[in-house]
Design a protein around this motif. Structure first.
Motif, PDB file in Angstrom:
ATOM      1  N   MET A  46       0.824  -1.211   0.149  1.00  0.00           N
ATOM      2  CA  MET A  46      -0.171   0.101  -0.139  1.00  0.00           C
ATOM      3  C   MET A  46       1.003   1.167  -0.040  1.00  0.00           C
ATOM      4  N   GLN A  47       0.946   1.800  -1.338  1.00  0.00           N
ATOM      5  CA  GLN A  47       1.997   3.003  -1.312  1.00  0.00           C
ATOM      6  C   GLN A  47       1.204   4.289  -1.251  1.00  0.00           C
ATOM      7  N   LYS A  48       0.375   4.404   0.247  1.00  0.00           N
ATOM      8  CA  LYS A  48      -0.133   5.673   0.212  1.00  0.00           C
ATOM      9  C   LYS A  48       0.062   6.347   1.559  1.00  0.00           C
ATOM     10  N   ASP A  49      -0.037   7.430   1.669  1.00  0.00           N
ATOM     11  CA  ASP A  49       0.258   8.184   3.001  1.00  0.00           C
ATOM     12  C   ASP A  49      -0.961   8.340   3.803  1.00  0.00           C
ATOM     13  N   ILE A  50      -1.128   7.293   4.601  1.00  0.00           N
ATOM     14  CA  ILE A  50      -2.291   7.032   5.784  1.00  0.00           C
ATOM     15  C   ILE A  50      -2.614   8.507   6.370  1.00  0.00           C
ATOM     16  N   ASN A  51      -1.506   8.931   7.055  1.00  0.00           N
ATOM     17  CA  ASN A  51      -1.631  10.234   7.754  1.00  0.00           C
ATOM     18  C   ASN A  51      -2.277  11.273   6.978  1.00  0.00           C
ATOM     19  N   GLN A  52      -1.791  11.666   5.752  1.00  0.00           N
ATOM     20  CA  GLN A  52      -2.267  12.463   5.096  1.00  0.00           C
ATOM     21  C   GLN A  52      -3.715  12.325   4.545  1.00  0.00           C
ATOM     22  N   ILE A  53      -3.897  11.058   4.086  1.00  0.00           N
ATOM     23  CA  ILE A  53      -5.308  10.613   4.002  1.00  0.00           C
ATOM     24  C   ILE A  53      -6.470  11.108   4.900  1.00  0.00           C
ATOM     25  N   ILE A  54      -6.014  10.672   6.338  1.00  0.00           N
ATOM     26  CA  ILE A  54      -6.986  10.915   7.440  1.00  0.00           C
ATOM     27  C   ILE A  54      -7.023  12.438   7.616  1.00  0.00           C
ATOM     28  N   SER A  55      -5.765  13.190   7.535  1.00  0.00           N
ATOM     29  CA  SER A  55      -5.706  14.586   7.759  1.00  0.00           C
ATOM     30  C   SER A  55      -6.886  15.189   6.581  1.00  0.00           C
ATOM     31  N   ASP A  56      -6.858  14.726   5.450  1.00  0.00           N
ATOM     32  CA  ASP A  56      -7.617  15.386   4.563  1.00  0.00           C
ATOM     33  C   ASP A  56      -9.067  14.896   4.652  1.00  0.00           C
ATOM     34  N   LEU A  57      -9.362  13.655   5.180  1.00  0.00           N
ATOM     35  CA  LEU A  57     -10.682  13.337   5.339  1.00  0.00           C
ATOM     36  C   LEU A  57     -11.210  14.093   6.566  1.00  0.00           C
ATOM     37  N   LYS A  58     -10.557  14.568   7.664  1.00  0.00           N
ATOM     38  CA  LYS A  58     -10.709  15.483   8.732  1.00  0.00           C
ATOM     39  C   LYS A  58     -11.260  16.810   8.388  1.00  0.00           C
ATOM     40  N   LYS A  59     -10.467  17.154   7.204  1.00  0.00           N
ATOM     41  CA  LYS A  59     -10.591  18.640   6.836  1.00  0.00           C
ATOM     42  C   LYS A  59     -11.857  18.600   6.105  1.00  0.00           C
ATOM     43  N   MET A  60     -12.260  17.729   5.520  1.00  0.00           N
ATOM     44  CA  MET A  60     -13.595  17.593   4.431  1.00  0.00           C
ATOM     45  C   MET A  60     -14.935  17.195   5.413  1.00  0.00           C
ATOM     46  N   HIS A  61     -14.548  16.646   6.591  1.00  0.00           N
ATOM     47  CA  HIS A  61     -15.672  15.862   7.209  1.00  0.00           C
ATOM     48  C   HIS A  61     -15.656  15.955   8.835  1.00  0.00           C
ATOM     49  N   GLY A  62     -14.755  16.691   9.250  1.00  0.00           N
ATOM     50  CA  GLY A  62     -14.635  17.193  10.494  1.00  0.00           C
ATOM     51  C   GLY A  62     -14.389  15.917  11.498  1.00  0.00           C
ATOM     52  N   THR A  63     -14.975  16.000  12.756  1.00  0.00           N
ATOM     53  CA  THR A  63     -14.503  14.907  13.667  1.00  0.00           C
ATOM     54  C   THR A  63     -15.107  13.379  13.350  1.00  0.00           C
ATOM     55  N   PRO A  64     -14.266  12.396  13.616  1.00  0.00           N
ATOM     56  CA  PRO A  64     -14.618  11.026  13.271  1.00  0.00           C
ATOM     57  C   PRO A  64     -15.998  10.872  13.853  1.00  0.00           C
ATOM     58  N   ARG A  65     -17.051  10.286  13.147  1.00  0.00           N
ATOM     59  CA  ARG A  65     -18.480  10.021  13.967  1.00  0.00           C
ATOM     60  C   ARG A  65     -19.248   9.155  13.274  1.00  0.00           C
ATOM     61  N   CYS A  66     -20.138   8.589  14.138  1.00  0.00           N
ATOM     62  CA  CYS A  66     -21.240   7.653  13.521  1.00  0.00           C
ATOM     63  C   CYS A  66     -22.485   8.385  13.790  1.00  0.00           C
ATOM     64  N   GLU A  67     -23.239   8.449  12.810  1.00  0.00           N
ATOM     65  CA  GLU A  67     -24.416   9.418  12.833  1.00  0.00           C
ATOM     66  C   GLU A  67     -25.667   8.678  13.301  1.00  0.00           C
ATOM     67  N   LEU A  68     -25.319   7.661  13.814  1.00  0.00           N
ATOM     68  CA  LEU A  68     -26.410   6.713  14.517  1.00  0.00           C
ATOM     69  C   LEU A  68     -26.648   7.406  15.965  1.00  0.00           C
ATOM     70  N   VAL A  69     -27.615   7.732  16.628  1.00  0.00           N
ATOM     71  CA  VAL A  69     -27.628   8.061  17.973  1.00  0.00           C
ATOM     72  C   VAL A  69     -28.059   7.088  18.927  1.00  0.00           C
ATOM     73  N   PHE A  70     -27.020   6.846  19.962  1.00  0.00           N
ATOM     74  CA  PHE A  70     -27.124   5.904  21.040  1.00  0.00           C
ATOM     75  C   PHE A  70     -26.546   6.200  22.209  1.00  0.00           C
ATOM     76  N   SER A  71     -26.892   5.650  23.357  1.00  0.00           N
ATOM     77  CA  SER A  71     -26.168   6.109  24.500  1.00  0.00           C
ATOM     78  C   SER A  71     -25.665   4.861  25.333  1.00  0.00           C
ATOM     79  N   ASN A  72     -25.647   3.543  24.748  1.00  0.00           N
ATOM     80  CA  ASN A  72     -25.069   2.338  25.259  1.00  0.00           C
ATOM     81  C   ASN A  72     -24.773   1.425  24.327  1.00  0.00           C
ATOM     82  N   PRO A  73     -24.173   0.043  24.546  1.00  0.00           N
ATOM     83  CA  PRO A  73     -23.924  -0.631  23.561  1.00  0.00           C
ATOM     84  C   PRO A  73     -25.125  -1.394  22.979  1.00  0.00           C
ATOM     85  N   LEU A  74     -26.057  -1.694  23.828  1.00  0.00           N
ATOM     86  CA  LEU A  74     -27.294  -2.332  23.573  1.00  0.00           C
ATOM     87  C   LEU A  74     -28.204  -1.351  22.643  1.00  0.00           C
TER      88      LEU A  74
END
Length: 212
Positions: free
Chosen positions: A1-29
């Motif tokens: 894999m000849q890709k800069d993962i740190n740069q990819i993650i940095s670019d993704l954060k610039k585009m989408h902000g904080t990593p998150r799941c859009e499902l709303v939940f308060s516990n594992p269940l």
């Protein structure tokens, strides 16, 4: 894999902000139930349904004791409600019976629960228990192949490729960010390449937008 993962993650954060799941939940269940309901449904619709659902059902025994027809009606707006009700009750029964009501915190173990599978097991373990997890959903499959992080189409093989090429500490963040990217930018039919910060390292873009 000849890709800069740190740069990819940095670019993704610039585009989408904080990593998150859009499902709303308060516990594992709640996350398990929301994940089941999210099949063939938008996160927005699932969140509308789970707001009253989670007030009504608080334990696995609640899902097992209610008449199945009542549960079906409660989740009807998410679609495929009969199958989903059956799946939720099956998962509830297995977690109660095999694991004394506790959701396994190990992906390999949790994936053996009927109705879960590796994708859901990784998502739930990663988000609910804070453990590194690669979540290979349809967005991760598409984006990872287009960028050139994998040449495989099989989800299990893609998971292994990503595990090898991405530092374990960022597995979950990577998965969440790539899912957001596939949902809002790198769409299946009309990817918005011109506003993607990763286009210069993307095999799909450099190859004339031909799927790889």
């Amino acid at each position: 894999m000849q890709k800069d993962i740190n740069q990819i993650i940095s670019d993704l954060k610039k585009m989408h902000g904080t990593p998150r799941c859009e499902l709303v939940f308060s516990n594992p269940l709640e996350l398990v139930v929301a994940t089941v309901l999210s099949a063939q449904a938008t996160d927005q619709k699932v969140n509308e349904v789970t707001q009253p659902l989670f007030r009504k059902y608080r334990t696995w025994k609640d899902y097992l004791s209610v008449p199945v027809e009542e549960l079906e009606e409660d989740i009807r707006p998410t679609g495929f409600y009969r199958n989903k009700a059956k799946s939720i009750r099956g998962i509830a029964g297995e977690i109660e019976g095999r694991f004394e009501g506790h959701i396994p915190e190990d992906v390999d173990t949790f994936a053996t629960v009927k109705g879960i599978g590796r994708k859901s097991a990784n998502l739930i373990v990663g988000l609910a228990f804070g453990k590194p997890a690669i979540v290979v959903d349809t967005h991760v499959i598409r984006v990872s192949r287009r960028i050139g992080l994998t040449g495989n189409k099989d989800p299990d093989k893609i998971e292994q490729d990503l595990r090898k090429g991405i530092p374990e500490a960022v597995w979950t963040d990577f998965s969440l960010l790539v899912t957001l990217h596939g949902r809002y930018v790198c769409k299946a039919r009309k990817p918005e390449c011109e506003r993607c910060l990763m286009r210069e390292i993307c095999d799909y873009y450099k190859g004339g937008r031909k799927d790889v």
